[in-house]
Design a protein around this motif. Structure first.
Motif, short mmCIF file in Angstrom:
data_model
loop_
_atom_site.label_atom_id
_atom_site.label_comp_id
_atom_site.label_asym_id
_atom_site.label_seq_id
_atom_site.Cartn_x
_atom_site.Cartn_y
_atom_site.Cartn_z
N HIS A 191 0.90 -1.14 -0.02
CA HIS A 191 0.11 0.01 0.19
C HIS A 191 0.89 1.17 0.06
CE1 HIS A 191 0.98 -0.52 4.17
NE2 HIS A 191 0.80 0.61 4.28
N THR A 192 2.22 0.89 0.20
CA THR A 192 3.30 2.32 0.12
C THR A 192 3.96 2.22 -1.14
OG1 THR A 192 4.69 0.82 1.32
CG2 THR A 192 3.42 2.05 2.40
N ALA A 193 4.75 3.08 -1.46
CA ALA A 193 5.52 3.13 -2.85
C ALA A 193 6.46 2.20 -3.10
CB ALA A 193 5.91 4.64 -2.83
N LEU A 194 6.76 1.77 -3.85
CA LEU A 194 7.86 0.89 -4.43
C LEU A 194 9.20 1.96 -4.45
CD1 LEU A 194 8.87 -1.83 -4.81
CD2 LEU A 194 8.69 -1.62 -7.41
N PHE A 195 10.20 1.28 -3.95
CA PHE A 195 11.78 1.90 -3.94
C PHE A 195 12.91 1.07 -4.56
CE2 PHE A 195 9.25 3.89 -0.60
CZ PHE A 195 9.34 5.48 -0.71
N ILE A 196 13.92 1.63 -5.02
CA ILE A 196 14.85 0.92 -5.36
C ILE A 196 16.27 1.39 -4.76
CG2 ILE A 196 15.34 2.44 -7.61
CD1 ILE A 196 15.97 -0.26 -9.15
N GLY A 197 17.19 0.37 -4.51
CA GLY A 197 18.28 0.57 -3.78
C GLY A 197 19.58 0.61 -4.67
N LEU A 198 20.22 1.82 -5.28
CA LEU A 198 21.13 1.71 -5.96
C LEU A 198 22.67 1.60 -5.10
CD1 LEU A 198 20.20 5.32 -7.77
CD2 LEU A 198 19.64 2.91 -8.19
N GLY A 199 23.43 0.71 -5.53
CA GLY A 199 24.51 0.23 -5.05
C GLY A 199 25.61 1.27 -4.76
N ALA A 200 25.94 1.70 -3.63
CA ALA A 200 26.92 2.70 -3.37
C ALA A 200 28.26 2.34 -2.97
CB ALA A 200 26.42 3.75 -2.52
N GLY A 201 29.27 2.95 -3.06
CA GLY A 201 30.63 2.53 -2.63
C GLY A 201 31.34 1.81 -3.53
N GLN A 202 32.07 1.12 -3.06
CA GLN A 202 33.14 0.07 -3.93
C GLN A 202 32.35 -0.84 -4.33
OE1 GLN A 202 36.27 0.46 -4.82
NE2 GLN A 202 36.12 2.74 -3.90
N PRO A 203 32.34 -1.27 -5.70
CA PRO A 203 31.68 -2.63 -6.14
C PRO A 203 32.13 -3.88 -5.58
CG PRO A 203 32.59 -1.38 -7.84
CD PRO A 203 33.24 -1.02 -6.71
N THR A 204 31.06 -4.64 -5.37
CA THR A 204 30.88 -5.96 -4.53
C THR A 204 29.97 -6.88 -5.12
OG1 THR A 204 30.91 -6.99 -2.36
CG2 THR A 204 29.38 -5.24 -2.75
N LEU A 205 30.37 -8.12 -4.89
CA LEU A 205 29.48 -9.16 -5.47
C LEU A 205 27.98 -9.25 -4.77
CD1 LEU A 205 31.87 -12.25 -5.78
CD2 LEU A 205 30.77 -10.57 -7.83
N GLN A 206 28.01 -8.96 -3.47
CA GLN A 206 26.89 -8.92 -2.91
C GLN A 206 26.81 -7.84 -1.82
OE1 GLN A 206 24.46 -11.35 -3.40
NE2 GLN A 206 22.87 -10.47 -1.95
N TYR A 207 25.67 -6.84 -1.93
CA TYR A 207 25.75 -5.73 -1.29
C TYR A 207 24.87 -5.93 0.14
CZ TYR A 207 27.52 -2.44 -4.90
OH TYR A 207 28.27 -1.90 -5.78
N LYS A 208 25.40 -5.47 1.06
CA LYS A 208 24.75 -5.59 2.37
C LYS A 208 23.68 -4.45 2.71
CE LYS A 208 28.33 -5.31 4.65
NZ LYS A 208 29.56 -5.38 5.69
N PRO A 209 22.72 -4.80 3.57
CA PRO A 209 21.83 -3.67 3.88
C PRO A 209 22.53 -2.28 4.31
CG PRO A 209 20.89 -5.64 4.90
CD PRO A 209 22.20 -6.08 4.26
N GLY A 210 22.02 -1.39 3.87
CA GLY A 210 22.81 0.00 4.25
C GLY A 210 23.91 0.35 3.31
N ASP A 211 24.12 -0.46 2.09
CA ASP A 211 25.16 -0.20 1.01
C ASP A 211 24.33 0.51 0.11
OD1 ASP A 211 27.34 -1.22 2.58
OD2 ASP A 211 27.08 -3.42 1.90
N PHE A 212 23.05 0.64 -0.01
CA PHE A 212 22.24 1.01 -1.07
C PHE A 212 21.76 2.47 -0.94
CE2 PHE A 212 21.54 -3.66 -1.38
CZ PHE A 212 22.03 -3.71 -2.77
N LEU A 213 21.88 3.43 -1.79
CA LEU A 213 21.20 4.81 -1.82
C LEU A 213 19.91 4.58 -2.34
CD1 LEU A 213 21.36 7.92 -1.41
CD2 LEU A 213 22.13 7.84 -3.88
N VAL A 214 18.86 4.73 -1.40
CA VAL A 214 17.42 4.47 -1.84
C VAL A 214 16.78 5.43 -2.40
CG1 VAL A 214 15.22 3.78 -0.65
CG2 VAL A 214 17.43 2.98 0.16
N ARG A 215 16.26 5.37 -3.66
CA ARG A 215 15.51 6.19 -4.48
C ARG A 215 14.11 5.68 -4.83
NH1 ARG A 215 18.17 9.29 -2.19
NH2 ARG A 215 19.80 11.00 -3.12
N GLN A 216 12.92 6.50 -5.07
CA GLN A 216 11.77 6.11 -5.27
C GLN A 216 11.58 5.49 -6.60
OE1 GLN A 216 8.63 8.65 -3.95
NE2 GLN A 216 7.06 7.39 -4.81
#
Length: 293
Positions: free
Chosen positions: A149-174
């Motif tokens: 019932h809320t908006a969908l967001f997307i996390g854009l991987g930030a910082g150094q590239p890695t094979l698997q990003y952890k929570p908090g490693d994404f810059l969240v945008r709508q």
């Protein structure tokens, strides 16, 4: 300091250092308070990161303004109506940021294989809308009732590239829209080919969990005990999000302890994600201090 006429972005970092903290070589943290109508967020934050790449910058945009010129920004006994004011901290002090964007990732992580500006055309070589559908299909009926019932967001991987990003490693945008005909997905931020992304959801449950995680991580990473903190929180949080007042400040006391905490409700929050300082929304951006005494 007060920033309105910005130094040349193509020039050396010395001009930024002279504008912020002339003669000070060891800046430990920067706090920013900005007018939402005249603050050049992208250029200012990029310039400060250029001049002080290892220094955390935390702050927010003044709330309660309807037009340019209504904000009251104070610096050295002077009133400013435009740009931003700030303070650069030096000496035997540690400042650690904790940026709670209020979202939790779900589903698999994808790689952007074709994009244009803020438009994602392909994820993992397939139309981006296919990834949206597959991700939403992976939710249980209960998760659909709870989250969608809320908006969908997307996390854009930030910082150094890695094979698997952890929570908090994404810059969240709508996620702002989609075109089933072309398979394109429009997001509220610039993307690049090769970037890892993951879809995110935001509600009071995800926001509470995210806040706990970022405060715990920041506290563990500090060299000394937390002695004080500042909080810059979005107007859209608080009672509007949680249905109760003072949620984030009470959570801070529970997670960190009974230390002095001050701050503001903001109309946009400033803090680093992946080593890059960004402007956020629906976020609580903390600055945790040690060595104050």
């Amino acid at each position: 300091f007060h920033l309105h006429e910005l130094p040349d972005l193509d020039g050396p970092p010395d001009a930024w250092r002279e504008a912020v903290a002339p003669g000070e070589e060891e800046v430990k943290g920067i706090i920013l308070l900005c007018d939402p109508f005249t603050f050049e967020a992208e250029n200012t934050l990029a310039g400060l990161d250029f001049a002080y790449p290892s220094v955390s910058k935390v702050g927010g945009l003044v709330s309660g303004c309807l037009r340019a010129g209504e904000a009251a920004l104070f610096c050295d006994q002077k009133l400013h109506r435009l740009g931003c004011v700030g303070v650069a901290l030096a000496g035997p002090i540690e400042m650690k940021p904790a940026v709670a964007q209020g979202c939790q990732g779900f589903g698999k992580q994808y790689v952007v294989t074709e994009s244009r500006g803020n438009i994602i055309l392909q994820l993992d070589g397939k139309p981006a809308t296919d990834a949206v559908s597959a991700t939403l299909d992976g939710l249980t009926p209960e998760e659909r009732r709870t989250h969608l019932h809320t908006a969908l967001f997307i996390g854009l991987g930030a910082g150094q590239p890695t094979l698997q990003y952890k929570p908090g490693d994404f810059l969240v945008r709508q996620v702002r829209g989609a075109d089933q005909r072309t398979g394109a997905v429009v997001v509220g931020g610039r993307v690049r080919n090769g970037q890892t992304v993951q879809f995110h959801l935001r509600n009071r449950k995800t926001s509470r969990l995210d806040l706990e995680q970022v405060l715990e991580r920041a506290k563990e990473e500090m060299e000394g005990p937390v002695e004080a903190a500042l909080l810059f929180s979005c107007l859209g949080r608080g009672q509007a999000l949680y249905g109760e007042p003072s949620h984030d400040s009470r959570m801070f006391k529970k997670m960190v302890g009974d230390v002095p905490l001050g701050g503001f409700f903001c109309n946009g929050e400033i803090g680093p994600v992946g080593g890059v300082t960004s402007l956020h929304g629906f976020t609580s951006s903390f600055a945790l201090f040690s060595g104050c005494s």
